[in-house]
Design an enzyme around this catalytic site. Sequence first.
Site, PDB file in Angstrom:
ATOM      1  N   SER A 187       4.745  -3.226  11.157  1.00 50.78           N
ATOM      2  CA  SER A 187       3.278  -3.406  11.213  1.00 50.78           C
ATOM      3  C   SER A 187       2.840  -4.719  10.600  1.00 50.78           C
ATOM      4  CB  SER A 187       2.493  -2.252  10.603  1.00 50.78           C
ATOM      5  OG  SER A 187       3.218  -1.513   9.727  1.00 50.78           O
ATOM      6  N   GLY A 222       4.713  -1.957   2.888  1.00 49.04           N
ATOM      7  CA  GLY A 222       4.318  -3.304   2.463  1.00 49.04           C
ATOM      8  C   GLY A 222       4.300  -4.376   3.549  1.00 49.04           C
ATOM      9  N   GLY A 223       4.265  -3.961   4.810  1.00 47.57           N
ATOM     10  CA  GLY A 223       4.235  -4.948   5.896  1.00 47.57           C
ATOM     11  C   GLY A 223       3.005  -5.845   5.844  1.00 47.57           C
ATOM     12  N   ASP A 239      -1.438   2.990  -2.828  1.00 47.48           N
ATOM     13  CA  ASP A 239      -0.752   3.972  -1.973  1.00 47.48           C
ATOM     14  C   ASP A 239       0.102   4.846  -2.877  1.00 47.48           C
ATOM     15  OD1 ASP A 239       0.958   5.233   0.039  1.00 47.48           O
ATOM     16  OD2 ASP A 239       0.361   3.610   1.384  1.00 47.48           O
ATOM     17  N   ASP A 259      -5.652   7.186  -4.758  1.00 44.86           N
ATOM     18  CA  ASP A 259      -6.302   7.451  -3.477  1.00 44.86           C
ATOM     19  C   ASP A 259      -7.139   6.216  -3.097  1.00 44.86           C
ATOM     20  OD1 ASP A 259      -7.856   8.264  -1.377  1.00 44.86           O
ATOM     21  OD2 ASP A 259      -8.515  10.146  -2.298  1.00 44.86           O
ATOM     22  N   LYS A 305      -8.009   3.963  13.527  1.00 45.33           N
ATOM     23  CA  LYS A 305      -7.037   4.716  14.334  1.00 45.33           C
ATOM     24  C   LYS A 305      -7.790   5.495  15.400  1.00 45.33           C
ATOM     25  CE  LYS A 305      -3.984   3.388  11.290  1.00 45.33           C
ATOM     26  NZ  LYS A 305      -2.999   2.336  11.556  1.00 45.33           N
TER      27      LYS A 305
HETATM   28  C1  LIG Z   1       0.503   3.105   8.582  1.00 39.59           C
HETATM   29  S1  LIG Z   1       0.968   3.245   6.916  1.00 39.59           S
HETATM   30  C2  LIG Z   1       0.656   1.646   6.296  1.00 39.59           C
HETATM   31  C3  LIG Z   1       1.694   0.644   6.665  1.00 39.59           C
HETATM   32  C4  LIG Z   1       1.487  -0.666   5.966  1.00 39.59           C
HETATM   33  N1  LIG Z   1       0.255  -1.330   6.406  1.00 39.59           N
HETATM   34  C5  LIG Z   1       2.624  -1.613   6.232  1.00 39.59           C
HETATM   35  O1  LIG Z   1       2.425  -2.619   6.925  1.00 39.59           O
HETATM   36  O2  LIG Z   1       3.733  -1.348   5.761  1.00 39.59           O
HETATM   37  C6  LIG Z   1      -0.297   4.180   6.226  1.00 39.59           C
HETATM   38  C7  LIG Z   1      -0.203   4.342   4.722  1.00 39.59           C
HETATM   39  O3  LIG Z   1      -1.455   4.844   4.280  1.00 39.59           O
HETATM   40  C8  LIG Z   1      -1.230   5.645   3.154  1.00 39.59           C
HETATM   41  N2  LIG Z   1      -2.423   6.479   2.930  1.00 39.59           N
HETATM   42  C9  LIG Z   1      -2.968   7.403   3.750  1.00 39.59           C
HETATM   43  N3  LIG Z   1      -4.068   7.934   3.162  1.00 39.59           N
HETATM   44  C10 LIG Z   1      -4.223   7.291   1.979  1.00 39.59           C
HETATM   45  C11 LIG Z   1      -5.178   7.387   0.925  1.00 39.59           C
HETATM   46  N4  LIG Z   1      -6.195   8.226   0.989  1.00 39.59           N
HETATM   47  N5  LIG Z   1      -5.020   6.572  -0.137  1.00 39.59           N
HETATM   48  C12 LIG Z   1      -4.009   5.692  -0.219  1.00 39.59           C
HETATM   49  N6  LIG Z   1      -3.073   5.566   0.754  1.00 39.59           N
HETATM   50  C13 LIG Z   1      -3.175   6.368   1.838  1.00 39.59           C
HETATM   51  C14 LIG Z   1       0.034   6.418   3.514  1.00 39.59           C
HETATM   52  O4  LIG Z   1       0.698   6.863   2.323  1.00 39.59           O
HETATM   53  C15 LIG Z   1       0.840   5.351   4.249  1.00 39.59           C
HETATM   54  O5  LIG Z   1       1.769   4.705   3.417  1.00 39.59           O
END
Ligand SMILES: C[S@@+](CC[C@H](N)C(=O)[O-])C[C@H]1O[C@@H](n2cnc3c(N)ncnc32)[C@H](O)[C@@H]1O
Length: 363
Positions: A187, A222-223, A239, A259, A305
């Site tokens: 990502s 971490g992307g 996260d 959160d 999304k």
């Molecule tokens: C699609 S992944 C993110 C990928 C990231 N952008 C990358 O490039 O590696 C979504 C992330 O959102 C986090 N997440 C979902 N709901 C969350 C919340 N309420 N607070 C913090 N993190 C959350 C999940 O734990 C997950 O790691």
Amino acid sequence: MLGILLYCRPGFENDCANEIQAKASELEVFGYIKTLKNSGFVLYHCYDPSQVEGLAEQLNFSQLIFARQMIVAVALVEELPAEDRIKPILEITRNLPMAGDVFVECPEGDETKPLLTFCRKFTVPFRQALKKHNNLTKKENMKKRRTHVCFMDYETAYVGYSLPNNRSEQHMGITRLRFPNEAPSRSTLKLDEAFQTFLTKEEQEQRAHSGLRAVDLGACPGGWTYQLVRRGMFVSCVDNGAMAESLMDTGQITHYMEDGFKFEPERKNIHWLVCDMIEKPKRVAKLMAQWLVDGWCKEAIFNLKLPMKQRYQEATEDLKLLTDIIEEAGFNYELQAKHLYHDREEITVHVRLTDKFYGALDK
Ligand SMILES: C[S@@+](CC[C@H](N)C(=O)[O-])C[C@H]1O[C@@H](n2cnc3c(N)ncnc32)[C@H](O)[C@@H]1O
């Protein structure tokens, strides 16, 4: 004129069609669309063909979410003979004003890969023929129209043009990026593409440079953070998951296991807020608006999304929710939302507050 030809991601034809239908109706240009599932394109026919050119001028390409490219389709050429496909196409282009460049393309898709190879080979002799017939400037000129030939198969092609400053400058409207091996997830390409799409090179130098502070909500592994770190920024990553060790080792990031909806930065000197949390899009839109109007960040890039069927409708509602909050707080803003090449069932949004009140807060 045939109509407005738009490229989109295969599977998103209905979203692209709903969007152009809505935008054209707003401009009081009426027409119809026939879409083909997974074809990767949409053709908007105007009931009055003389309105096509005007419509292309009035539509703002940068404000279309699902279209990767916008072309004035002049004609559909059929039964192109294998021994000379150029001649029938030149019959069309010779009636058009001189172009500054040419793209030979086809809709995106696994099945069209051999056709794309053909398009690449066809470009060289076609370019020469256009120059010989005075249909193309000797040197590439980005201020002029660009001729597009879009092959549907080896015998059929749409011929048309795109307008300067109202188009994608990328072949097939696709920003092709190399995946950096050291990035922790694929990502990473989404955020890289977002910076390149929403900010010019100069804007990136001015507003996405070393030393700035950023917050990444939903950062793991971490992307996206990688893209901010690569640009020399200091990043607060929020996260509950684990961040890639390689990023922790840079000394440029702080990881908060919290959160993202409750996180509040200690110091409000954040330039960039980025967010890729998998959550209801309306919830994310509200959160982003709140950060901006509260002055917690200056610019935001985030994903909405869209796993539902009516993606255009949902996106429109989400963006309205966001802009209503910003407008009610008395701010002007710049906003772009795009279904990027590296996006899947989601769109990427960039918002920046611009008005003088914000400037005053800034001092
Ligand atoms: C699609 S992944 C993110 C990928 C990231 N952008 C990358 O490039 O590696 C979504 C992330 O959102 C986090 N997440 C979902 N709901 C969350 C919340 N309420 N607070 C913090 N993190 C959350 C999940 O734990 C997950 O790691």
